[in-house]
Design an enzyme around this catalytic site. Sequence first.
Site: not given
Length: 460
Positions: A71-72, A230
Amino acid sequence: MPLVAGVDSSTQSCKVIVRDLVSGAIVREGRAAHPDGSEVDPESWWVALQQAIAAAGGLDDVAAVSIAGQQHGMVVLDVAGRVIRPALLWNDTRSAPAASDLIAEVGAADFASRTGSVPVASFTATKLRWLRDNEPENAALVAAVALPHDWLTWRLRGFGPENAQLDELVTDRSDASGTSYFSAERGEYDRDLLVRALGHDVILPRVAAPDECVGTVGDTATLVGPGAGDNAGAALGLGGGAGDVIVSIGTSGTVFAVSAEPALDESGTVAGFADATGLYLPLVATLNAARILDSIAGLLGVDHTELGTLALEAPAGADGLVLQPYFEGERTPNLPNATASLFGMSLASTSRPNLARAAIEGMLSALADGLAALESNGVVAERILLIGGAAQNGAVQAIAAQVFDAPVVIPKPGEYVAAGAARQAAWILTRELPDWELELAAAPAPDHRPVILEQYRARS
């Protein structure tokens, strides 16, 4: 035999698992490494994905595939679909001052109500603000912003610099909810927060429904799902539902649960993410988890198995020896400059078995505090699913049953993020979420010992 595939494009590697549609049994799998670092050229992910697919026998006989991923991460594209600069990953902390600036400008309470979370350095919006402040010439070129799994899904569908249809970028609620400019509750981007971060508006991936087919692999008949972040992928792979709390012990630790209600925690402790089914995934992260055991095992000159054996020689509470395990600072609680501390040392308590137990108790107590934060936001814990490499240690399992006041089960080791992506692929193919059996490695008898958390919290 119909087949589906799930992909986990993590920080370290790309894993592809091909499963039987009906039983969920693994038919074949492949893996390829990613480069180290917190700043990575996304092209390396695309190369690894192709290598992992080939190692898994290809997708020619696969009916549907979906990609879950870290992520991110910030993937910025120009108008021609080219990657402008290497992606900043979730673990790149250079944007911590940018996070503070955004919170000062918007307010923590407003961020929580508008996006479900208060931004920290890992979130995408803070990286965009860092880009604007430190590389204005690159920021000015940005025409679209994608997350790692969005960009890989786009490439898998046949798009890229040679076919730069930026409006074909798609994502899902779970990954979008980690950007700090998307509201999972309202199901829409907050363009004001995006512009505040980057300085101008850009194309963002369309947020697809959890069971939506978003295209095909190139010009083949293999369907492509929207993918997931995830943690949402892991929850889906484990079959997590209401009452289940997942505690993941990796290098860092995460505690998360599937919830029907969003979390809006203005303290920033609980991130109000979305899950991969249309619900919510409130999450707490700690920086220190399995590496606590690495450190103390190294100090004692033992491996993890021997550390566990030593720990079980000591009583619950380690005769008052308490390890507050903030070795590399901590995210929960937010103490970035903290260090670890050992309390309660006496001639009686300072022994190898007590130190080994204090390490495991400290690690699990920090995660139990994460669970307490979730519970304060409405999560009800009826079962703890303990995953990650350290969860296979018998002492960790036994002591977890003493720390947590809920039954603990340990699923067999597996690629649960990729498994969740595969379940999503099956969902878009059959229009039903498959009920694949979760195999357990252990289910220790409940043995709650309140003294462990009481001692730990007395030192916090």
